[in-house]
Design a protein around this motif. Structure first.
Motif, short mmCIF file in Angstrom:
data_model
loop_
_atom_site.label_atom_id
_atom_site.label_comp_id
_atom_site.label_asym_id
_atom_site.label_seq_id
_atom_site.Cartn_x
_atom_site.Cartn_y
_atom_site.Cartn_z
N GLN A 56 0.83 -1.21 0.00
CA GLN A 56 0.00 0.00 0.00
C GLN A 56 0.87 1.26 0.00
OE1 GLN A 56 -2.46 0.45 3.47
NE2 GLN A 56 -3.73 2.01 2.51
N THR A 57 1.88 1.28 0.84
CA THR A 57 2.78 2.44 0.90
C THR A 57 3.53 2.62 -0.41
OG1 THR A 57 3.02 2.17 3.29
CG2 THR A 57 4.72 3.45 2.17
N GLN A 60 1.12 3.93 -3.13
CA GLN A 60 0.77 5.34 -2.88
C GLN A 60 1.92 6.25 -3.28
OE1 GLN A 60 -0.21 5.36 1.28
NE2 GLN A 60 -2.38 4.97 0.93
#
Length: 68
Positions: A56-57, A60
């Motif tokens: 996810q990081t 993003q």
């Protein structure tokens, strides 16, 4: 005591390694890619949870860098 580790790779990019902590204390992340450096030394109960947070990081930060 020998500790186990697992490579975390997302979309073909090596991001770091999950390292088993002593006992059953969880997994610690060793970040190797700048986009996930903020998660270096993060601890999660299992490698799946850690990999989800890293992915996810990473995604993003990739979206932000493409938008710039």
């Amino acid at each position: 005591m020998i500790r186990t580790s697992k490579i975390i790779e997302i979309d073909g990019v090596f991001l770091g390694t999950a390292i088993q902590l002593s006992g059953e204390q969880g997994q610690r992340f060793y970040a190797a890619h700048e986009s996930v450096r903020a998660l270096h030394n993060a601890i999660k109960p299992d490698v799946a949870m850690l990999a989800r947070q890293v992915a996810q990081t990473f995604r993003q930060n990739q979206a932000v860098s493409y938008a710039a």
